[in-house]
Design an enzyme around this catalytic site. Structure first.
Site, PDB file in Angstrom:
ATOM      1  N   TYR A 114       9.410   2.622   7.561  1.00  0.00           N
ATOM      2  CA  TYR A 114       9.964   3.968   7.389  1.00  0.00           C
ATOM      3  C   TYR A 114      10.217   4.660   8.731  1.00  0.00           C
ATOM      4  O   TYR A 114      11.065   5.535   8.824  1.00  0.00           O
ATOM      5  CB  TYR A 114       8.996   4.842   6.582  1.00  0.00           C
TER       6      TYR A 114
ATOM      7  N   ASP B 107       4.740 -10.028  -3.271  1.00  0.00           N
ATOM      8  CA  ASP B 107       5.476 -10.499  -4.454  1.00  0.00           C
ATOM      9  C   ASP B 107       4.485 -10.855  -5.569  1.00  0.00           C
ATOM     10  O   ASP B 107       4.669 -10.495  -6.735  1.00  0.00           O
ATOM     11  CB  ASP B 107       6.411 -11.671  -4.122  1.00  0.00           C
TER      12      ASP B 107
END
Ligand code: IPM
Ligand code: MG
Length: 363
Positions: free
Chosen positions: A141, A224
């Site tokens: 970010y 994941d």
């Protein structure tokens, strides 16, 4: 001594849900001797409209001086085409960075009363009570370089995912300390099989664990797999600690275990400041219709009482009032079901009525 709260309703449904949370604070002042005062200021799209800045200077000053910040939501289609630094989201990232709010607590707890509101099977989610601890002021970010540039006649977009040792150390400590107050288990989520930044993250998490927190149980999971495990068997998790982007994604996913993102509060905490906000966004599609679920914001007030104001007993009261209205079958539209449909303000009023009754019973 009074407590000063900076209230930043923001955009979309922000003002509606914050209004209900302030009603709750009013009741706590009146009936339970809380001495909270607040002042409102603009952030996000509203901030841009007022002053050309999504994190206006007055808001910055007010927030820095407050004991805590309560934020509604930011964003909306109206501001999507602005330059990035002027967009509402830049205001939110701006205040997080400015106040140094590195630790973002996002609890996902399944309420028995809402078991049917989730799209998942009741036996999978019954009893889920986990805490995502998301690093909030670094990672992809904020990493440099970033941007959309031209290189060898080709345009390209790029961001940088990076963490310093100190940044991983402090979020690691936050997670281990939180786990000690819960069931003592931390799962660190990364992508260490591919990303160097994750390999480094894992190394530091392991070191802090070994040096200072070996009483806590630590496991690691690739992001994941974590996304899959959250749906397959969410009860295996207690504290999940992860980076900014992975935490953003996994906390939205975790919210769906609880039936509605409209139920999830959050606390963002730094060395000197703290901010409380629901994790859902500004929901422009239902804004101004008195349909939004104010409970995530009410529960954010509860987190504020507990984490910043040292009023755990009052936090418990607010939590109990929320449970009680759910027991009564009150549901905002996001919670669906065949029970009694209420509006945003109807839900807020019901929580306040419960709190008032609990206060009266006390004396
Ligand atoms: C959140 C939101 C924000 C984020 C957006 C609005 C910038 O999704 O708080 O999770 O990505 O952090
Ligand atoms: Mg998000």
């Amino acid at each position: 001594m009074s407590i000063n709260i900076a209230v930043l309703p923001g955009d979309g449904i922000g003002p509606e849900i914050v209004r209900e949370a302030l009603k709750v604070l009013d009741v706590l002042n009146r009936e339970y001797g809380l001495n909270a005062e607040w002042e409102e200021a603009a952030i996000g799209g509203v901030g841009y409209e007022e002053s050309g800045d999504p994190y206006p200077e007055v808001t910055r000053k007010l927030s820095r001086e407050a004991d805590a910040v309560l934020l509604g939501a930011v964003g909306g289609p109206k501001w999507e085409s602005l330059d990035k630094p002027l967009r509402p989201e830049a205001g939110l990232l701006g205040i997080r960075a400015d106040l140094g709010l590195f630790a973002n607590y996002r609890p996902a707890r399944v309420y028995r009363q809402l078991l049917d509101a989730s799209t998942l099977k009741p036996e999978v989610i019954d009893g889920v009570d986990l805490m995502v601890i998301r690093e909030l002021v670094s990672g992809v970010y904020f990493g440099q370089p970033r941007g959309i540039v031209e290189e060898g006649g080709q345009r390209k977009g790029l961001n940088t995912m990076s963490y310093t040792e100190a940044e991983v150390e402090r979020i690691a400590r936050t997670a281990f300390e939180t786990a000690r107050l819960r069931t003592g288990r931390v799962c660190s989520v990364d992508k260490a099989n591919v990303l160097d930044v994750s390999e480094f993250w894992r190394e530091i998490i392991c070191r802090v664990h070994g040096d200072e927190f070996s009483d806590v149980e630590l496991s690691h999971m690739y992001v994941d797999n974590a996304a899959m495990q959250l749906i397959r068997n969410p009860k295996q998790f207690d504290v999940i600690v992860t980076s900014n982007l992975f935490g953003d994604i996994l906390s939205d996913e975790a919210s769906m275990l609880t039936g509605s993102i409209g139920m999830l509060p959050s606390a963002s905490i730094g060395e000197r400041h703290a901010m409380y906000e629901p994790i859902h966004g500004s929901a422009p599609d239902i804004s101004g219709q008195n349909k939004a679920n104010p409970l995530a914001t009410v529960l954010s007030v509860s987190m504020m009482l507990k984490y910043t104001l040292n009023q755990s007993d009052l936090a418990d009261k607010v939590d109990a009032a929320v449970e009680a209205v759910l027991d009564d079958g009150l549901r905002t539209p996001d919670l669906a079901g065949g029970e009694q449909l209420v509006s945003c303000s109807g839900m807020g009023d019901a929580v306040c009525a419960k709190l008032e009754r609990m206060g009266a019973e006390q004396v």
